[in-house]
Design an enzyme around this catalytic site. Structure first.
Site, PDB file in Angstrom:
ATOM      1  N   ILE A  34       0.372  -8.597   2.735  1.00 42.79           N
ATOM      2  CA  ILE A  34      -0.070  -9.697   1.883  1.00 42.79           C
ATOM      3  C   ILE A  34       1.008 -10.091   0.891  1.00 42.79           C
ATOM      4  O   ILE A  34       1.276 -11.283   0.678  1.00 42.79           O
ATOM      5  CB  ILE A  34      -1.369  -9.303   1.156  1.00 42.79           C
ATOM      6  CG1 ILE A  34      -2.537  -9.219   2.150  1.00 42.79           C
ATOM      7  CG2 ILE A  34      -1.700 -10.311   0.046  1.00 42.79           C
ATOM      8  CD1 ILE A  34      -3.817  -8.669   1.563  1.00 42.79           C
ATOM      9  N   ASP A  78       8.687   0.304  -8.861  1.00 39.47           N
ATOM     10  CA  ASP A  78       7.551   1.200  -8.707  1.00 39.47           C
ATOM     11  C   ASP A  78       6.590   0.896  -9.848  1.00 39.47           C
ATOM     12  O   ASP A  78       6.881   1.183 -11.018  1.00 39.47           O
ATOM     13  CB  ASP A  78       8.020   2.654  -8.775  1.00 39.47           C
ATOM     14  CG  ASP A  78       6.887   3.664  -8.628  1.00 39.47           C
ATOM     15  OD1 ASP A  78       5.724   3.233  -8.517  1.00 39.47           O
ATOM     16  OD2 ASP A  78       7.175   4.877  -8.631  1.00 39.47           O
ATOM     17  N   ARG A 127       1.526  -6.408 -18.892  1.00 38.52           N
ATOM     18  CA  ARG A 127       2.038  -6.124 -20.235  1.00 38.52           C
ATOM     19  C   ARG A 127       3.504  -6.534 -20.358  1.00 38.52           C
ATOM     20  O   ARG A 127       3.912  -7.162 -21.352  1.00 38.52           O
ATOM     21  CB  ARG A 127       1.883  -4.631 -20.545  1.00 38.52           C
ATOM     22  CG  ARG A 127       2.410  -4.225 -21.912  1.00 38.52           C
ATOM     23  CD  ARG A 127       2.180  -2.751 -22.166  1.00 38.52           C
ATOM     24  NE  ARG A 127       2.813  -1.907 -21.161  1.00 38.52           N
ATOM     25  CZ  ARG A 127       2.620  -0.590 -21.064  1.00 38.52           C
ATOM     26  NH1 ARG A 127       1.794   0.023 -21.898  1.00 38.52           N
ATOM     27  NH2 ARG A 127       3.245   0.107 -20.129  1.00 38.52           N
ATOM     28  N   TYR A 139      -9.738   3.827  -4.568  1.00 39.01           N
ATOM     29  CA  TYR A 139      -9.232   2.466  -4.356  1.00 39.01           C
ATOM     30  C   TYR A 139     -10.287   1.436  -4.751  1.00 39.01           C
ATOM     31  O   TYR A 139      -9.991   0.452  -5.445  1.00 39.01           O
ATOM     32  CB  TYR A 139      -8.842   2.313  -2.890  1.00 39.01           C
ATOM     33  CG  TYR A 139      -8.465   0.925  -2.441  1.00 39.01           C
ATOM     34  CD1 TYR A 139      -7.183   0.427  -2.653  1.00 39.01           C
ATOM     35  CD2 TYR A 139      -9.390   0.122  -1.769  1.00 39.01           C
ATOM     36  CE1 TYR A 139      -6.835  -0.844  -2.213  1.00 39.01           C
ATOM     37  CE2 TYR A 139      -9.047  -1.137  -1.326  1.00 39.01           C
ATOM     38  CZ  TYR A 139      -7.772  -1.626  -1.550  1.00 39.01           C
ATOM     39  OH  TYR A 139      -7.423  -2.885  -1.110  1.00 39.01           O
ATOM     40  N   LYS A 151     -10.086  -1.357  -7.715  1.00 35.93           N
ATOM     41  CA  LYS A 151     -10.228  -2.793  -7.472  1.00 35.93           C
ATOM     42  C   LYS A 151     -11.360  -3.380  -8.309  1.00 35.93           C
ATOM     43  O   LYS A 151     -11.273  -4.524  -8.780  1.00 35.93           O
ATOM     44  CB  LYS A 151     -10.465  -3.050  -5.985  1.00 35.93           C
ATOM     45  CG  LYS A 151      -9.268  -2.749  -5.085  1.00 35.93           C
ATOM     46  CD  LYS A 151      -8.067  -3.617  -5.408  1.00 35.93           C
ATOM     47  CE  LYS A 151      -6.962  -3.466  -4.361  1.00 35.93           C
ATOM     48  NZ  LYS A 151      -5.766  -4.282  -4.648  1.00 35.93           N
TER      49      LYS A 151
END
Length: 264
Positions: free
Chosen positions: A21, A66, A128, A159, A163
């Site tokens: 994606i 990362d 941020r 997960y 989400k």
């Protein structure tokens, strides 16, 4: 290549963009004129993706990032601003999804923490670092990639929890950032055909029947939704979660197959 130019001269940073994606989003926004920084932990793969897009005449660079590391995130944002002159769009696509163990009580702390740290806290770190630059651009937009896992039980405890947390973060950050001219939205995909499904094509074929629109998603489906929410076409939209799921969470195809068989 799309004829739209909604991101002409926009500086764009996409996380988790080496493949899947994220790579499709990078392609779509670059095709619409954006100057895109493809970031990922896998730098060689990110460079390969960026090189392929540059061969098509698009303005794309790769950078190692990362999202679990604050310094790495801040370096990526600084590189985007320094290279493109501004940062107008942030797309948070990086995520971690560890398969569940058979029994919930055997779930290790480290895998739980890793999925939340990358999938939810990673978005926090990126927003941020990017927010001051997005506000300075005068047209800043954040789009994060959520999941229908936030809505219904499709497995993957950590997960899914992460989400779901993205939905709350999207709303609270949208409220905070609105006065600074920055919009914050979320796209919630259903099943999308990516490399995560390699070797599981039979499962994908079986899943097709659960989707009212008769197919699983493609990365380009999600990229199109991201492009809309990041563009001025969505200038009066913020704090929204857009489900891009082929109707999966709107209609239960399996239920209808039982109570109203096809052809009856």
């Amino acid at each position: 290549m799309t004829a739209l130019t909604r991101f002409q001269d926009h500086g764009v940073l996409v996380t988790g963009a080496a493949r899947g994606i994220g790579a499709a989003v990078a392609r779509r926004l670059a095709e619409e004129g954006g100057k895109v920084l493809v970031t990922d932990r896998d730098l060689p793969e990110a460079e390969k993706t960026a090189a392929g897009l540059r061969e098509q005449g698009l303005t794309v660079e790769a950078f190692e990032c990362d999202v679990a590391d604050r310094g790495s995130v801040e370096a990526a944002v600084a590189h985007a601003v320094g290279t493109f002159g501004a940062l107008d769009v942030l797309v948070n696509s990086a995520a971690s999804c560890t398969p569940d163990v058979p029994l919930f009580e055997d779930e290790p702390d480290d895998t739980w923490a890793r999925d939340l740290d990358v999938t939810l806290t990673g978005v926090y770190r990126c927003c941020r670092a990017a927010l001051p630059h997005l506000a300075a651009s005068g047209r800043g937009a954040v789009v994060s990639i959520g999941s229908v896992n936030a809505r219904l039980d499709f497995g993957n405890h950590a997960y899914s929890a992460a989400k779901a947390g993205l939905g709350s973060l999207t709303r609270t950050l949208a409220g905070h950032a609105a006065a600074r001219g920055v919009r914050v939205n979320l796209v919630e995909p259903g099943t999308v055909r990516t490399s995560a499904w390699d070797g599981r094509e039979d499962e994908l074929d079986a899943l097709r029947g659960l989707y009212p629109l008769g197919r699983v998603g493609e990365p380009a489906d999600i990229a199109a939704a991201v492009a809309f929410l990041a563009s001025r076409d969505a200038a009066w939209i913020t704090g929204t979660a857009l489900r891009v799921d082929g109707g999966l969470t709107a209609a239960h195809s399996g239920f209808h197959a039982v109570v109203r068989p096809p052809g009856v």
